[in-house]
Design an enzyme around this catalytic site. Sequence first.
Site, PDB file in Angstrom:
ATOM      1  N   SER A  23     -80.063 -34.200  -0.429  1.00  0.00           N
ATOM      2  CA  SER A  23     -80.066 -32.769  -0.144  1.00  0.00           C
ATOM      3  C   SER A  23     -80.881 -31.981  -1.165  1.00  0.00           C
ATOM      4  O   SER A  23     -80.807 -32.230  -2.373  1.00  0.00           O
ATOM      5  CB  SER A  23     -78.628 -32.235  -0.141  1.00  0.00           C
ATOM      6  OG  SER A  23     -77.892 -32.780   0.927  1.00  0.00           O
TER       7      SER A  23
ATOM      8  N   ASP B 158     -80.771 -22.604   4.916  1.00  0.00           N
ATOM      9  CA  ASP B 158     -80.319 -23.480   3.823  1.00  0.00           C
ATOM     10  C   ASP B 158     -81.428 -23.666   2.796  1.00  0.00           C
ATOM     11  O   ASP B 158     -82.105 -24.694   2.751  1.00  0.00           O
ATOM     12  CB  ASP B 158     -79.873 -24.823   4.396  1.00  0.00           C
ATOM     13  CG  ASP B 158     -79.223 -25.713   3.347  1.00  0.00           C
ATOM     14  OD1 ASP B 158     -78.855 -25.199   2.279  1.00  0.00           O
ATOM     15  OD2 ASP B 158     -79.080 -26.924   3.616  1.00  0.00           O
TER      16      ASP B 158
ATOM     17  N   HIS C  94     -76.966 -25.247   0.173  1.00  0.00           N
ATOM     18  CA  HIS C  94     -75.637 -25.848   0.293  1.00  0.00           C
ATOM     19  C   HIS C  94     -75.254 -26.667  -0.942  1.00  0.00           C
ATOM     20  O   HIS C  94     -74.095 -27.032  -1.109  1.00  0.00           O
ATOM     21  CB  HIS C  94     -75.535 -26.690   1.571  1.00  0.00           C
ATOM     22  CG  HIS C  94     -76.208 -28.034   1.491  1.00  0.00           C
ATOM     23  ND1 HIS C  94     -77.449 -28.297   2.028  1.00  0.00           N
ATOM     24  CD2 HIS C  94     -75.785 -29.204   0.946  1.00  0.00           C
ATOM     25  CE1 HIS C  94     -77.760 -29.560   1.821  1.00  0.00           C
ATOM     26  NE2 HIS C  94     -76.762 -30.136   1.170  1.00  0.00           N
TER      27      HIS C  94
END
Length: 826
Positions: free
Chosen positions: A776, A682, A627
């Site tokens: 992330s 992801d 992502h």
Amino acid sequence: MNGLEEGVEFLPTMNAKKLEKPNPKHYMVVAAILAVCLVVSLLVGLLVWHFVYKNAPVQKLYNGHLRFTGSRFIDAYENSNSSEFATLAAKVKKMIIDIYKNNPDVGPFHKETVITSFSEGSIIAYYWSEFSVPKLQADALDKAMANIQASNQATPMKLRNPDLRVDTIVAFSTNPETIKALQDNSCKYALHAKEGLITSFTTPGFPNSPYPPNARCQWELRADVDSVISLTFTTVDLEPCKLGSDTLAVYDSLSALEPHAMVKLCGSYSLSYNLTFVSSQNVMLVTLITNGEGRDPGFRAEFFQMPKMNTCGGTLRGIAGNFTTPYFPGHYPPKMNCTWNIEVPRDKNVKVRFHNFFLAEPGVPVDSCTKDYMQVNYVKHCGSKKMFVVSSKTNKIAVHFHSDLSFVDTGFLAEFLAYDSGDPCPGKFTCKTGRCIELKKRCDGWNDCTDASDEVNCTCTEKQFRCNNGWCKPKYWLCDGVNDCGDMSDELQCQCPANNFKCSNGKCILESQKCNGKDDCGDGSDEGDCSSVVTVPCKEYTYKCRNNLCVNKENPECDGVKDCGDNSDEDNCNCGTRSFTKKSRIVGGLDAEAGEWPWQVSLHVGSEGHTCGASVVSEKWLVTAAHCFHDANFARFSNPKSWIAFMGLLDQRDRSNPSVQRRGIKRIITHPDFNDFTYDNDIAVMELDSPITFTKQVQPICLPDSSHKFPAGQVLHVTGWGATAEHGAGAIILQKAEIRVINQTICESLMPGLLTSRMMCVGILEGGTDACQGDSGGPLTSIEANGKMFLAGVVSWGDGCARRNKPGAYSRVPQFRNWIREKTGL
């Protein structure tokens, strides 16, 4: 044969003695002689054993110090090579020998005494003495030396030097290594603090070469009279702790007296670890004793002098205030006694809240408090504790702090508060500890008071169940494999019948079906952890060797044991190691240190600065989250040329540091099934435009096999430069946090319809610790067997940050192991 029997002896007639009939008296005489010889031999043997072996002389070593008056301390006494030192040492040595001679349990066995140094006060002489004493008299010598001060007081004055008078003398038994260190001048240093300046010192060769083997180094640190020494170790990187490992020690003395040892260190320590120590007087001794094994960088330290604290404690008045142990947050000095008399207005009561309470000492049980302690209301407190509160039924309270001669800690920060005894926590719930918590935390199943007083006498809601001990807990904690009640009552009803094995998925199978080479559970849990490693049919839950045979051992890769017949489980294991092993701000986290997470990568894009994290898995490949590369707002995040990767980075302001390696990105490969709405699949890999060099600050993380398991409850670590609070700003220093794998069933009940089998749920259900925006793509790591660290997950998404009952979701790396191998060849 003449008809005669075999065995009959014919004697010649000239052997008259053999023809005679034996006389019994002859046997008695011979037996008596033999008995006497035997007794004499036994007595001689006993005497030899007693005097030669049992009572053989043994070497006994003692070191100590002697305080005397009658002479003024001069600077020349600091130099052990000066003539003034030699003259005074000779006088003091004679005084000590005279004291020994006056004691019949000491004097006859004295061999040598050496004066090692002097310090102020009036003058303190540091010495060691050697004795050769028969083994049977060794205990008497120990007792006499332990009481040498009393013996000295009884010594007639005529035995002492007429110019000098002994004030006190103490001696402690020591080991030969300590004395060798005192005798070895090849690694001995004398340093005196300079007013207003900081003096640094290091192990020989630091940081360009390791400290020497079999070394006995010592640093004598001094300050001016009426001053104390503040010593800080800025780097400690020694051999890992084990029996006989290299040891760094600090003494509140100029002699290595065990009762005056302030701290003993081995292994490596992070920069954030508190290694500041303050002496009780104007001298301090640092020693490093090393063995002959592998060498390490060593240490760097600095010290300075500061005025001696003449008062400790005092009277505190008002409605609120703070106080700390001396020199907090540094370690408090030895030999301290402080009393704070606290008084609030007469119509109020007083309570004291202790923060960061550390009064621990090696080998001292926390319920005894026989060494360092804090005392209030006639109760002693010691050890390491979370925040706790003590209170008084009046407007006064006294807090007393005591530290003995040895081993110090960081102490405590405390605040006192005046409160209304009728309502000590306005608008909140009052714990029995005196702590105040929000009313909504009462009876919520979490121990917020630390003494669980907020969870007793509760009425359970429809979303809770009652444990046998009366606690109310969330229903989704039933049968999750975790003892949430504390009495196992939430798990008892979930157990399998006798002679059955409970699978991880809750299924019950016969005990005989466990470890039979077949997946009877359906999830492989009956075959994943067996006592013997055997070759079994290959399934999803088994580890597949390079020879295409499978073994039933759980997580065999890189554990230091060769389980595969072709040893392929121990190949490619040059990963998952870091430069230090110590003893988390991601939300609720702590600052990381250089080299602590050497696989951590900071990904920068354009003018945005740090945007995502990643993990080093080889010289050219990184693993991160898909992502991160989703184009948005005209930003081409999918373009490899937009990104710069920084390896070995700790502080975002220090990207030009020589230890930091900067690389461009050659290509980005995101998982083809990544869903930018659900964040399923992801994961992505990035190829660097040129290889990196592995150093102490840059190392690869181990990739787990597709069969690798990270069970519920396992401790994992998450790192990154993300926000330190929900909607907050990103961190400047790399942050680390310790979290746990949450049972997947529980997570699905907390976040229904949001999780897939390719996601793992990790966090702290009570909240307060979590990854957040900007983390992330960063690593979720696990410490496995043999100390190797594996990439368990990749930071993916979460419902807010660090919320209660809202753990984070991470991409489950084992699910993508084959895809990573396909794209990278790793």
